[in-house]
Scaffold this active site. Structure first.
Site, PDB file in Angstrom:
ATOM      1  CB  SER A 133      39.222  30.250  31.021  1.00  0.00           C
ATOM      2  OG  SER A 133      39.277  31.615  31.396  1.00  0.00           O
TER       3      SER A 133
ATOM      4  CE1 TYR B  61      44.448  29.688  32.990  1.00  0.00           C
ATOM      5  CE2 TYR B  61      43.091  31.432  32.065  1.00  0.00           C
ATOM      6  CZ  TYR B  61      43.226  30.317  32.864  1.00  0.00           C
ATOM      7  OH  TYR B  61      42.126  29.822  33.534  1.00  0.00           O
TER       8      TYR B  61
HETATM    9  C1  BGC Z   1      41.508  32.664  35.550  1.00  0.00           C
HETATM   10  C2  BGC Z   1      41.326  33.542  36.774  1.00  0.00           C
HETATM   11  C3  BGC Z   1      40.513  34.777  36.412  1.00  0.00           C
HETATM   12  C4  BGC Z   1      39.256  34.431  35.637  1.00  0.00           C
HETATM   13  C5  BGC Z   1      38.510  35.654  35.138  1.00  0.00           C
HETATM   14  C6  BGC Z   1      40.158  32.388  34.957  1.00  0.00           C
HETATM   15  O1  BGC Z   1      40.263  31.520  33.869  1.00  0.00           O
HETATM   16  O2  BGC Z   1      42.176  31.465  35.926  1.00  0.00           O
HETATM   17  O3  BGC Z   1      42.584  33.904  37.297  1.00  0.00           O
HETATM   18  O4  BGC Z   1      40.149  35.465  37.595  1.00  0.00           O
HETATM   19  O5  BGC Z   1      39.581  33.614  34.546  1.00  0.00           O
HETATM   20  O6  BGC Z   1      39.345  36.588  34.526  1.00  0.00           O
END
Ligand code: BGC
Length: 264
Positions: A149, A162
């Site tokens: 991410s 996360y």
């Molecule tokens: C998350 C999303 C978020 C995006 C940008 C992703 O990894 O799961 O919820 O919108 O990152 O911030």
């Protein structure tokens, strides 16, 4: 491009995983569709793949559970003989302010997002090393693609579990890329930005939310799951044969510090 290279995609029943499974099938791969919830959705992905003339098998497994993962790989390998491409994609969010975050929320996110990728990577590498390179299909003995991410890089208040899981994926990916390059196994990451999927629905499903999201996206559109599928198909193919240990940010410029476009 991926004929003769069965691929396993975790969390392939929805969102990015679904698009990746369909995209790899469009490139010629037979697909293992992993899911944990929503079997009908997983079956629907399998039917769509079969309609394109590729084979598909649906396997339920919790990627954070060692015996589930081992059973999934055993079933997949007995079904397709081997695996050449793994997309460790399954992931989730359990958001909370740090002083309100429960150990359960922390463990759930680390368990699925990070430990799940470790378990899937380990079983993949065992199979890639056992089989080695098959020159008629690929120059590599296997391709492991780890879904990260933008938050492997961008800190994210209220989402510390996360962001920590994604930062962990980055160093897991780079460390095993270094370890496995001599075995002709390529390991790369994909770091999506804001993609239109269920995980972040509240960030895009009203005009106000969408407008506010766009202040974070220099390219001024939300990403679609296919934007990620295209990157993954390239990483899985020999077109990227000299690439390992890299993260592809597919984010419309989200990591370019958009707040500095007019300030600083
Ligand atoms: C998350 C999303 C978020 C995006 C940008 C992703 O990894 O799961 O919820 O919108 O990152 O911030």
């Amino acid at each position: 491009m991926l004929e003769g290279q069965p691929a396993l995609v975790t969390g392939a029943n929805s969102g990015i995983g679904r698009a990746v499974a369909l995209g790899l099938a469009a490139s010629g791969a037979d697909i293992v569709i992993n899911y944990i919830v929503d079997q009908p959705a997983a079956e629907e992905v399998a039917h769509a793949i079969e309609a394109k003339g590729r084979r598909a098998i649906v396997i339920k497994a919790d990627v954070s559970n060692e015996s589930d993962v081992q059973a999934m790989y055993a079933q997949a390998i007995s079904h397709f003989s081997t695996l050449h491409v793994i997309v460790a994609n399954a992931g989730l969010q359990r958001d909370a302010a740090i002083d309100e975050m429960t150990l359960e929320q922390w463990n759930k996110v680390i368990g699925v997002n990070l430990t799940g990728q470790f378990l899937c990577a380990r079983e993949a590498v065992r199979e890639f090393k056992r089989r080695g390179v098959v020159e008629s299909v690929s120059r590599a003995a296997g391709k492991l693609i780890m879904m990260s991410s933008v938050h492997q890089e961008i800190p994210w208040a209220g989402h510390a579990n996360y962001a920590a899981s994604k930062g962990g994926i980055m160093q897991l990916m780079r460390s095993i890329a270094q370890e496995l390059a001599p075995f002709a196994i390529r390991v790369n990451g994909v770091a999506p930005g804001a993609i239109r999927t269920p995980i972040n629905r509240s960030a895009w499903d009203t005009p106000d939310a969408y407008r506010s999201l766009m202040t974070l996206v220099p390219y001024k559109r939300i990403g679609e799951p296919d934007d990620i599928a295209h990157a993954v198909a390239w990483l899985a193919s020999d077109l990227s044969d000299y690439l390992t240990g890299a993260t592809m940010f597919v984010d419309g410029g989200m990591t370019l510090y958009p707040g500095f476009a007019t300030g600083g």
